[in-house]
Enzyme design. Structure first.
Site, PDB file in Angstrom:
ATOM      1  N   GLY A   6     -35.488  71.103  40.457  1.00 58.63           N
ATOM      2  CA  GLY A   6     -36.131  72.350  40.600  1.00 58.63           C
ATOM      3  C   GLY A   6     -36.016  73.003  42.061  1.00 58.63           C
ATOM      4  N   SER A  10     -40.501  74.161  44.686  1.00 64.45           N
ATOM      5  CA  SER A  10     -40.716  74.512  43.421  1.00 64.45           C
ATOM      6  C   SER A  10     -41.885  73.988  42.797  1.00 64.45           C
ATOM      7  CB  SER A  10     -39.643  74.319  42.416  1.00 64.45           C
ATOM      8  OG  SER A  10     -39.154  72.960  42.279  1.00 64.45           O
ATOM      9  N   ALA A  30     -38.815  56.425  48.801  1.00 62.79           N
ATOM     10  CA  ALA A  30     -38.585  57.293  49.699  1.00 62.79           C
ATOM     11  C   ALA A  30     -37.253  57.399  50.286  1.00 62.79           C
ATOM     12  CB  ALA A  30     -39.440  57.495  50.908  1.00 62.79           C
ATOM     13  N   SER A  32     -35.735  59.611  52.563  1.00 62.00           N
ATOM     14  CA  SER A  32     -35.532  60.280  53.607  1.00 62.00           C
ATOM     15  C   SER A  32     -35.477  59.268  54.843  1.00 62.00           C
ATOM     16  CB  SER A  32     -36.757  61.327  53.760  1.00 62.00           C
ATOM     17  OG  SER A  32     -36.758  62.322  53.084  1.00 62.00           O
ATOM     18  N   HIS A  46     -46.217  63.537  53.462  1.00 70.60           N
ATOM     19  CA  HIS A  46     -45.869  62.847  52.268  1.00 70.60           C
ATOM     20  C   HIS A  46     -46.711  61.560  52.032  1.00 70.60           C
ATOM     21  CE1 HIS A  46     -43.265  65.896  50.067  1.00 70.60           C
ATOM     22  NE2 HIS A  46     -42.639  66.019  51.669  1.00 70.60           N
ATOM     23  N   SER A  49     -50.405  62.063  51.528  1.00 71.01           N
ATOM     24  CA  SER A  49     -50.733  62.989  50.485  1.00 71.01           C
ATOM     25  C   SER A  49     -50.577  61.766  49.170  1.00 71.01           C
ATOM     26  CB  SER A  49     -49.809  63.799  50.137  1.00 71.01           C
ATOM     27  OG  SER A  49     -48.704  63.840  50.008  1.00 71.01           O
ATOM     28  N   ARG A  50     -49.991  60.930  49.320  1.00 71.78           N
ATOM     29  CA  ARG A  50     -49.818  59.849  48.218  1.00 71.78           C
ATOM     30  C   ARG A  50     -51.042  58.913  48.038  1.00 71.78           C
ATOM     31  NH1 ARG A  50     -44.218  59.645  49.598  1.00 71.78           N
ATOM     32  NH2 ARG A  50     -44.706  57.408  51.165  1.00 71.78           N
ATOM     33  N   GLU A  58     -38.902  52.381  51.548  1.00 70.51           N
ATOM     34  CA  GLU A  58     -38.108  53.495  52.142  1.00 70.51           C
ATOM     35  C   GLU A  58     -36.678  52.697  52.125  1.00 70.51           C
ATOM     36  OE1 GLU A  58     -39.762  54.436  56.137  1.00 70.51           O
ATOM     37  OE2 GLU A  58     -41.588  55.542  55.132  1.00 70.51           O
TER      38      GLU A  58
END
Length: 180
Positions: A6, A10, A30, A32, A46, A49-50, A58
């Site tokens: 998306g 999105s 992850a 990043s 992030h 929030s998990r 990572e």
């Protein structure tokens, strides 16, 4: 393997996380890297929030080290995100050269090698693998050379991943539509 795609903002990450939440165990990969303060803040947000019980790794290269036959069939592996992986591999492959000297053919070969490794790992893995990627082909042709090459490489990678995926989800305005 499931592919969730998306545009930016999105809701694709939330959709992928909902797919993964159906599993008792989740390995979150992850891709990043922290380049500046803003990126560090985004990554921290992030992480926070998990769910706390999700394991996080990572990594964006040699993903067969974390996605393989040793993963549990009762877990989900969620990789966030392919386009960030592509960006990191592109910059690694280019080295210290200025952008106007980049050899995009060699860079795309480096990206393709990492995608080959990822796809082979996904095939060997008994866990449910969920890949998140940005849909890059719905906008205008980018103005600069680097952005055009990135869009082309990411578009070809996304097509390849979608072809190999068992399910493909397109997320628009927070709504996931199964397209494969």
């Amino acid at each position: 393997m499931k592919l969730v795609t998306g545009g930016a903002r999105s809701g694709k990450s939330r959709h992928a996380e909902q797919l993964a939440a159906n599993f008792e165990r989740v390995l979150y990969i992850a891709t990043s890297k922290i380049f500046d303060v803003e990126m560090a803040q985004r990554i921290a947000h992030h992480r926070d929030s998990r769910p706390a019980h999700w394991r996080t790794v990572e990594q964006y290269r040699e993903l067969n080290a974390v996605i393989n036959e040793r993963n549990c069939a009762q877990e989900a592996v969620l990789l966030e995100c392919i386009t960030t992986l592509i960006t990191n591999v592109m910059y690694d492959a280019a080295g210290e050269k200025p952008e106007e000297e980049w050899d995009f053919e060699l860079i795309e070969e480096a990206v393709a090698r990492q995608i080959d490794i990822l796809l082979a790992a996904c095939k060997a893995c008994p866990a449910e693998v969920i890949l998140v990627t940005n849909e890059v082909g719905m906008g205008i042709v980018p103005e600069n050379r680097l952005a055009r090459h990135f869009r082309d490489i990411a578009g070809r990678v996304n097509q390849r991943l979608a072809q190999c995926a068992d399910e493909v989800w397109l997320v628009v305005s927070g709504i996931g539509v199964k397209i494969k």
